[in-house]
Design a protein around this motif. Structure first.
Motif, PDB file in Angstrom:
ATOM      1  N   HIS A  81      52.609  40.871  53.924  1.00 43.69           N
ATOM      2  CA  HIS A  81      51.903  41.963  53.237  1.00 43.69           C
ATOM      3  C   HIS A  81      51.054  41.387  52.101  1.00 43.69           C
ATOM      4  O   HIS A  81      49.884  41.761  51.932  1.00 43.69           O
ATOM      5  N   CYS A  82      51.634  40.454  51.340  1.00 43.68           N
ATOM      6  CA  CYS A  82      50.890  39.821  50.255  1.00 43.68           C
ATOM      7  C   CYS A  82      49.713  39.009  50.797  1.00 43.68           C
ATOM      8  O   CYS A  82      48.606  39.048  50.243  1.00 43.68           O
ATOM      9  N   ALA A 109      53.902  46.174  45.525  1.00 46.07           N
ATOM     10  CA  ALA A 109      53.456  47.010  46.642  1.00 46.07           C
ATOM     11  C   ALA A 109      54.100  46.552  47.940  1.00 46.07           C
ATOM     12  O   ALA A 109      54.551  47.372  48.756  1.00 46.07           O
ATOM     13  N   ALA A 110      54.168  45.230  48.148  1.00 47.02           N
ATOM     14  CA  ALA A 110      54.778  44.689  49.366  1.00 47.02           C
ATOM     15  C   ALA A 110      56.279  44.965  49.396  1.00 47.02           C
ATOM     16  O   ALA A 110      56.842  45.333  50.435  1.00 47.02           O
ATOM     17  N   ARG A 145      47.944  39.478  53.448  1.00 45.93           N
ATOM     18  CA  ARG A 145      46.844  40.358  53.851  1.00 45.93           C
ATOM     19  C   ARG A 145      46.127  40.960  52.650  1.00 45.93           C
ATOM     20  O   ARG A 145      44.995  41.425  52.780  1.00 45.93           O
ATOM     21  N   ASN A 146      46.774  40.914  51.489  1.00 44.58           N
ATOM     22  CA  ASN A 146      46.193  41.529  50.298  1.00 44.58           C
ATOM     23  C   ASN A 146      45.874  40.514  49.204  1.00 44.58           C
ATOM     24  O   ASN A 146      45.789  40.867  48.022  1.00 44.58           O
ATOM     25  N   GLN A 178      43.265  33.731  48.307  1.00 40.84           N
ATOM     26  CA  GLN A 178      44.620  33.997  47.853  1.00 40.84           C
ATOM     27  C   GLN A 178      44.817  33.599  46.384  1.00 40.84           C
ATOM     28  O   GLN A 178      44.438  32.492  45.968  1.00 40.84           O
ATOM     29  N   VAL A 203      47.350  37.524  48.117  1.00 37.81           N
ATOM     30  CA  VAL A 203      48.317  36.820  47.266  1.00 37.81           C
ATOM     31  C   VAL A 203      49.162  35.895  48.135  1.00 37.81           C
ATOM     32  O   VAL A 203      49.648  36.307  49.195  1.00 37.81           O
ATOM     33  N   ALA A 223      50.709  43.182  43.511  1.00 39.20           N
ATOM     34  CA  ALA A 223      50.703  42.985  44.962  1.00 39.20           C
ATOM     35  C   ALA A 223      52.118  42.778  45.492  1.00 39.20           C
ATOM     36  O   ALA A 223      52.480  43.311  46.552  1.00 39.20           O
ATOM     37  N   ALA A 245      48.100  41.073  38.338  1.00 47.52           N
ATOM     38  CA  ALA A 245      47.629  41.384  39.687  1.00 47.52           C
ATOM     39  C   ALA A 245      48.591  40.851  40.740  1.00 47.52           C
ATOM     40  O   ALA A 245      48.853  41.519  41.755  1.00 47.52           O
ATOM     41  N   GLY A 246      49.123  39.658  40.508  1.00 47.53           N
ATOM     42  CA  GLY A 246      50.077  39.105  41.454  1.00 47.53           C
ATOM     43  C   GLY A 246      51.338  39.944  41.547  1.00 47.53           C
ATOM     44  O   GLY A 246      51.830  40.221  42.650  1.00 47.53           O
TER      45      GLY A 246
END
Length: 401
Positions: A347-348, A392-393, A350-351, A44, A353, A389, A385-386
Motif C-alpha cells: 500500500h505504501c 493510511a496503509a 503504491r502511494n 518513493q 513511500v 502514508a 508525510a511518511g
C-alpha cells in the motif's frame, strides 16, 4: 531437480510470494531521502534506510572515493593478510580504533563477515559463549561457528543481565567466558543496558563482544557509541564491532580491541585471512565520512534525534503501535501477521513511500513489522508525510490483523 531445490530453499527464507516486487526491485536513482525504483511505482520517500546521519552522497565523500579510484584502482590486489592492505586501509583502521576508544582495529568486507569470522577465532574448545536471544543473525551465525569449534553456547533472555549472571556463574572457573550482544537490536530498536552488562561481565571475568553497527555515529556526544552514551570509559574487557555501511556511507565492517588481540585476529579471523581487501574507494569514502562527522556530527545528530522524536510522536498520534522499549533510530511498526505486513508495505509502495517489511526468520513468527528509520536529512514535513502514508496503509489493512 533445481525447481525442487528452489522450493526447499525458499521455504527457509522470507516469504515473498506474489509480493516479490518488494524484495526484487532495484533503485534507479536516489536523491537524499527519495528514490526512484524500476517497478513502475511513483518516486518513493525512504522510511527505511541505514543512512542515519545523511552522509551518503556528501560531496566530500564522493570526491575522496573518486580520487582513490584514480590513484589506486577499483579493487584489491589480494587479501589483507597476504600484504594486500593499502595505506588507506591502515589509516581507516587507526581512525576507527580512535573513534571507539581502542588501540587498534581490523577491517572486513562486511559487518556480517566480521561477526562470523571473529567469534570463532575468539572461542573454541573449552570456551563458553553467551548470546542474547534477540542478537542479529550475523552474531548468531558467529556463535554457531564457535560452537562448531567446540565452544559451549548459552542463550540468555533478551537484555537480561541478571539471567546472564546466572549462566556465567555456571561456567567452569578456568573457562573463557565471551558475552555477545548487540548495542542496538536491529528488529526492535531497543538499547542494551550496557552499565548492567559491563558490571556483570567484570564480576565474572567475562569478555564483552559489543556489536555497535546501529549505534556508532549516533549515540554519544561524539558519536562513539554506547560507552560514550553511558559515560563509561573503560573498554579494557570489550571488543567493539562496527559497520561502515550505516553512518559512514560506505561498505565493510571492523572489529576494534587491544592491539595484541587485533594483531592475533589479523592472522586467525578467516574472513580477513581468506577475503580480498575492501576496495580503495570504500576505505577512502569511510575516511571522508569520519571527517564529515568530525566537522558536522553534532548538528547532524541533533537533526537525526529531532526527526526520531517527530516520527514517534506522529506514530502515537496516528495510533500506530511500536515497542515502548524503542530508544534508537530504529522504530518498528509492529503489525503481527506476515500477510498484513506485506500488504502495508505494498500500500505504501503504491502511494510513494518505501518501508521494508520484516518477516520470519528476521523476526519471530506473529511479530511481523515494518522497520522504520529516519535520517538527519528528512524534513519534519517528510516525516509527517511518511507517517500519514503508513497510517493510511495500516488502517486500510485492519481486516488482515
Amino acid at each position: 531437480m533445481t525447481d525442487e531445490l528452489a522450493r526447499l530453499v525458499a521455504a527457509r527464507g522470507i516469504r515473498a510470494g506474489s509480493d516479490a516486487v518488494l524484495y526484487h526491485r532495484a533503485m534507479e536513482a536516489i536523491d537524499g531521502v527519495t528514490a526512484a525504483y524500476d517497478d513502475g511505482a511513483p518516486p518513493q520517500l525512504l522510511m527505511t534506510t541505514y543512512d542515519y546521519l545523511g552522509v551518503l552522497g556528501h560531496p566530500a565523500v564522493n570526491e575522496r572515493a573518486k580520487a582513490a579510484i584514480d590513484e589506486l584502482g577499483t579493487g584489491g590486489h589480494c587479501t589483507g593478510t597476504a600484504a594486500g592492505s593499502l595505506r588507506v586501509h591502515r589509516r581507516l583502521e587507526e581512525r576507527l580504533a580512535a573513534l571507539t576508544g581502542h588501540d587498534a582495529s581490523l577491517l572486513f568486507p562486511s559487518g556480517y563477515q566480521a561477526n562470523q569470522s571473529v567469534l570463532p577465532a575468539l572461542a573454541g574448545e573449552g570456551d563458553w559463549v553467551f548470546s542474547d536471544r534477540l542478537n542479529h543473525a550475523s552474531l548468531v551465525d558467529g556463535c554457531l561457528a564457535a560452537r562448531a569449534r567446540g565452544a559451549r553456547v548459552r542463550v540468555f533472555e533478551h537484555n537480561d543481565a541478571e539471567h546472564l549472571g546466572r549462566l556465567l556463574g555456571a561456567a567452569p572457573p578456568a573457562a573463557l567466558r565471551l558475552v555477545v550482544c548487540d548495542a542496538v537490536f536491529s528488529a526492535d530498536g531497543d538499547v542494551l543496558d550496557l552499565p548492567a552488562f559491563d558490571a556483570v561481565c567484570r564480576e565474572y571475568g567475562a569478555v564483552l563482544y559489543l556489536d555497535e553497527a546501529h549505534s556508532l555515529g549516533v549515540f554519544g556526544a561524539g558519536g562513539a557509541g554506547l560507552y560514550e552514551h553511558f559515560r563509561m570509559e573503560d573498554r579494557s574487557r570489550t571488543l567493539t564491532m562496527g559497520a561502515l555501511s550505516k553512518t559512514l556511507a560506505s561498505v565493510g565492517g571492523f572489529v576494534a580491541a587491544d592491539r595484541g588481540l587485533v594483531d592475533a585476529l589479523r592472522l586467525t579471523a578467516r574472513g580477513h585471512v581468506f577475503s580480498g581487501v575492501l576496495p580503495p574507494s570504500a576505505a577512502a569514502a569511510a575516511l571522508a565520512a569520519l571527517d564529515v562527522l568530525d566537522a558536522e556530527g553534532t548538528a547532524r545528530r541533533a537533526a537525526f534525534w529531532r526527526n526520531v522524536r517527530q516520527l514517534t510522536m506522529r506514530m502515537r498520534e496516528a495510533g500506530l503501535p511500536f515497542p515502548d522499549s524503542c530508544g534508537s533510530g530504529i522504530v518498528p511498526l509492529v503489525v503481527g501477521r506476515e500477510e498484513r505486513a506485506l500488504a502495508v508495505a505494498e500500500h505504501c509502495r503504491r502511494n510513494g513511500v518505501m518501508a521494508v517489511p520484516f518477516l520470519w526468520p528476521v523476526c519471530a513468527r506473529g511479530q511481523a513489522r515494518l522497520r522504520l528509520n529516519v535520517t538527519a536529512r528528512h524534513t519534519l514535513e517528510q516525516v509527517d508525510a511518511g507517517v500519514a502514508a503508513l497510517a493510511a496503509a495500516y488502517h486500510a489493512t485492519r481486516s488482515q490483523a
